[in-house]
Design a protein around this motif. Structure first.
Motif, PDB file in Angstrom:
ATOM      1  N   GLN A 102      -0.285  -9.250  27.002  1.00 34.16           N
ATOM      2  CA  GLN A 102      -0.023 -10.652  27.303  1.00 34.16           C
ATOM      3  C   GLN A 102      -0.222 -10.872  28.787  1.00 34.16           C
ATOM      4  OE1 GLN A 102       1.038 -13.187  25.314  1.00 34.16           O
ATOM      5  NE2 GLN A 102       1.383 -12.082  23.399  1.00 34.16           N
ATOM      6  N   ILE A 103      -0.998 -11.885  29.108  1.00 29.28           N
ATOM      7  CA  ILE A 103      -1.211 -12.214  30.511  1.00 29.28           C
ATOM      8  C   ILE A 103      -0.424 -13.476  30.828  1.00 29.28           C
ATOM      9  CG2 ILE A 103      -2.918 -12.928  32.191  1.00 29.28           C
ATOM     10  CD1 ILE A 103      -3.229 -10.101  31.383  1.00 29.28           C
ATOM     11  N   ASP A 141       7.835 -18.399  28.922  1.00 28.85           N
ATOM     12  CA  ASP A 141       8.494 -18.694  27.654  1.00 28.85           C
ATOM     13  C   ASP A 141       7.540 -18.442  26.502  1.00 28.85           C
ATOM     14  OD1 ASP A 141      10.629 -19.418  29.103  1.00 28.85           O
ATOM     15  OD2 ASP A 141      10.303 -21.584  28.927  1.00 28.85           O
ATOM     16  N   ARG A 142       6.315 -18.880  26.695  1.00 28.53           N
ATOM     17  CA  ARG A 142       5.306 -18.678  25.668  1.00 28.53           C
ATOM     18  C   ARG A 142       5.148 -17.186  25.377  1.00 28.53           C
ATOM     19  NH1 ARG A 142       0.344 -17.114  25.803  1.00 28.53           N
ATOM     20  NH2 ARG A 142       0.220 -17.100  28.065  1.00 28.53           N
ATOM     21  N   ALA A 168       8.163 -15.749  23.597  1.00 30.15           N
ATOM     22  CA  ALA A 168       8.187 -16.185  22.203  1.00 30.15           C
ATOM     23  C   ALA A 168       7.188 -15.389  21.372  1.00 30.15           C
ATOM     24  CB  ALA A 168       7.874 -17.679  22.112  1.00 30.15           C
ATOM     25  N   ASN A 169       6.016 -15.202  21.919  1.00 25.78           N
ATOM     26  CA  ASN A 169       5.002 -14.430  21.203  1.00 25.78           C
ATOM     27  C   ASN A 169       5.486 -13.025  20.905  1.00 25.78           C
ATOM     28  OD1 ASN A 169       3.173 -16.469  21.193  1.00 25.78           O
ATOM     29  ND2 ASN A 169       2.062 -15.777  23.003  1.00 25.78           N
ATOM     30  N   ILE A 196       8.520 -11.787  20.823  1.00 29.13           N
ATOM     31  CA  ILE A 196       9.627 -11.752  19.871  1.00 29.13           C
ATOM     32  C   ILE A 196       9.124 -12.017  18.466  1.00 29.13           C
ATOM     33  CG2 ILE A 196      11.765 -12.892  19.183  1.00 29.13           C
ATOM     34  CD1 ILE A 196      12.248 -13.473  22.166  1.00 29.13           C
ATOM     35  N   SER A 197       8.239 -12.982  18.365  1.00 31.46           N
ATOM     36  CA  SER A 197       7.775 -13.357  17.030  1.00 31.46           C
ATOM     37  C   SER A 197       6.940 -12.259  16.398  1.00 31.46           C
ATOM     38  CB  SER A 197       7.003 -14.668  17.084  1.00 31.46           C
ATOM     39  OG  SER A 197       5.628 -14.454  16.979  1.00 31.46           O
ATOM     40  N   HIS A 198       6.505 -11.289  17.197  1.00 32.82           N
ATOM     41  CA  HIS A 198       5.777 -10.165  16.614  1.00 32.82           C
ATOM     42  C   HIS A 198       6.634  -8.908  16.542  1.00 32.82           C
ATOM     43  CE1 HIS A 198       2.204 -12.701  17.255  1.00 32.82           C
ATOM     44  NE2 HIS A 198       1.739 -12.034  16.241  1.00 32.82           N
ATOM     45  N   HIS A 226      16.460  -8.653  21.818  1.00 34.30           N
ATOM     46  CA  HIS A 226      15.562  -8.209  20.754  1.00 34.30           C
ATOM     47  C   HIS A 226      14.980  -6.827  20.997  1.00 34.30           C
ATOM     48  CE1 HIS A 226      15.494 -12.196  18.850  1.00 34.30           C
ATOM     49  NE2 HIS A 226      15.532 -12.661  20.082  1.00 34.30           N
TER      50      HIS A 226
END
Lengths: 344, 344
Positions: B103-104, B114-115, B118-119, B121-123, B150
């Motif tokens: 992730q950059i 935040d984005r 969220a990414n 965590i959602s994975h 998490h």
DNA sequence: TAAAATCCCGATAACGTTCACAGTTCTACC
DNA sequence: GGTAGAACTGTGAACGTTATCGGGATTTTA
């Protein structure tokens, strides 16, 4: 096995309950499907915002049988080329909302490719970018066979092949430009330090060098070429070997800028002035090359853009297929440019 | 929406059917759980091999509520440091069987963090490596808050903080070594070109420079320092500014090797001989620095090893927590070394 | 020899989504 | 005023795995 203290994450069910609609309706709102009344949509979105609901990517991938993840197969980022490619890939992927799963293959292990392919498939990647430059062909083929049925692939910096999309910089033409420039400046005994000859790009650059010599009706023997390893140390050693086996040498095309730096260093040690006694041209146009002594004449290409292109192509194909249309990624060839500075 | 022609992948159910056991037993074999008879295990493994069964990572993550994926948050790989770190991380992750999700974060967008969180965590990432070097603190804090519940995190190249694991190279000490070497060589008017001062590592290197001057009882004014941007061009411009505002300058500590290269170039243009008229020391010991003219005296550090360490720490913590033991990643500080060459 | 522990193994229910299909209501048209 | 179609929403079953619990067979213990 003790339960890890995971905070209950908000699920789609809770949103549905709070908004007084079904789970399916929430799903529709989240995915921007039509067929949901404006008022309902607003209510759901309000609840989503209030509860800070984030769809679970894993569950989504499982249910939809495809993810928002692109697989990237690469070798290493210490070299300029791969780092540029990866940067471009990353930028474009982020802009388009894709995530990246990085996989490195170890050239030493022959079955490493199977492992990588299995990993990617098992994570339902939506597409794959093959940025591992090697020529053997077998490896890519086996990989291609495995991945192909599951997800589209684009290949980077490889030999173009019918039936698959390959994105390239025109290394051959770039090398030709470099060598032609040396010829135009009056050099007549032009050697080359190649990259590792197992790489397609290294082979192409050598061919470009040959093209230029041939069209200038200059001879080229095998003793005018030595193989390097992309490093400055390799360039230094390369010039020593080259002079030993080809004493009349008056110019060198180094297949990348790091090796060119090594050449400059070796030339100084040998008392050869650049560009008067020895012309030097590099390839890549790394940001530092303008600061070499003398400033390096080299070939500029847009590898970041190539990486971005790869993602866009993949994106296009994936979207098209999702709508049922069969689609193929297109092959591309970017043209490099000569940057003339002081070294030739 | 047409069905994409996915080849039926082998599922655990088919393996179970073929082997004449339950799904659960196959799962146990795959995950190496005890409580399965040797004979049964062998039979299941035979079927797995025959059908080329590969467990579906997605389904596994969903059911087990945790994945084999580590999240890596980084900025860019064009610079030497980040590329080295990422290489180390990749190597060690592959060796330990982890996958990487890259992730950059875009420094420009304030909510980008935040984005990213969220990414991740959602994975269901099992752990996170924060390799995005910035000092502001707010960003990391918010991120930390979100991820912490998490998955465990380790931070790289940041200000050490109680309560979280931070892995660092001792930039301050390295810079001190570099500057002390200049002092020992008799230089008395030593300037510095710093990195972007929003970075912890850049600040530390400046402090190390100050330490050395202070303990040598040499004065240091603000006009002895200018801010650079890690690039050769920045180093070149930096030296020009430095000399303008501090004419008696006789040596420079450039906070990285690229900037040192720019300094060497500017010095040549100004007719200042290195090391006689101007001492120069860099930082990083990039492979090319030995081939600069003159060869660069610099500070060597093991960033790849730092990346490997980060993965190992994370691995340790994750494994421990899976066994129910609470565990914290440890902070680490690696010591750099001075490499003396010709430029000072 | 009965009771308890151990070793295997399976049935069932999660995990959090999306998909296919089946309503229900509302509008429009002949 | 009945019917066709659009617009919207809900129901149940996937997706492929692991967790929980329970039960039967086998061994150990009292």
């Amino acid at each position: 096995m003790a339960k890890v203290n995971h905070p209950r994450r908000v699920t789609i069910r809770e949103v549905a309950a709070q908004a007084g609609v079904s789970v399916q309706t929430v799903s529709r709102v989240v995915n921007g499907h039509p067929d949901v009344a404006d008022e309902t949509r607003a209510r759901v979105q309000e609840v989503i915002a209030r509860l800070c609901y984030r769809p679970n990517g894993i569950a989504r991938s499982l249910a939809a049988q495809s993810s928002q993840i692109l697989g990237v197969v690469a070798s290493g980022f210490q070299l300029f080329g791969p780092a540029q490619l990866l940067t471009g890939i990353e930028q474009q992927a982020t802009e388009l909302g894709w995530h990246l799963m990085l996989q490195i293959v170890d050239p030493a292990k022959s079955n490493d490719c199977d492992r990588v392919a299995a990993n990617l498939i098992s994570h339902n990647v939506a597409g794959v970018i093959w940025a591992y430059p090697e020529l053997t062909g077998e490896r890519e083929c086996a990989f291609h066979q495995q991945i192909q049925p599951h997800a589209p692939i684009v290949f980077l910096s490889m030999e173009p092949q019918s039936g698959s999309a390959v994105l390239n910089v025109d290394n051959r033409h770039g090398a030709r430009l470099a060598t032609e420039h040396l010829v135009a400046r009056g050099y007549r005994h032009i050697g080359i330090i190649t990259g590792p000859m197992s790489l397609w790009s290294a082979q192409q650059r050598k061919l470009g060098w040959q093209d230029a010599l041939a069209s200038a009706r200059l001879p080229h023997h095998s003793r005018q070429a030595v193989e390097g390893d992309w490093s400055a140390a390799g360039g230094d050693a390369g010039l020593m070997r080259l002079i030993a086996q080809f004493p009349q040498l008056d110019a060198v095309f180094a297949s990348n800028d790091q090796m060119a730096l090594g050449v400059l260093k070796a030339a100084e040690r040998l008392g050869r002035r650049v560009p008067d006694d020895l012309g030097v041209v590099g390839f890549d146009d790394i940001p530092e090359s303008a600061f070499f002594k003398p400033a390096l004449t080299t070939v500029h290409h847009e590898l970041m853009e190539l990486g971005r292109l790869a993602v866009r192509e993949l994106h296009r194909v994936i979207e098209a297929r999702r709508e049922g249309k069969p689609a193929m990624a297109a092959s591309v060839m970017l043209q490099p440019q000569l940057v003339v500075r002081e070294s030739a």
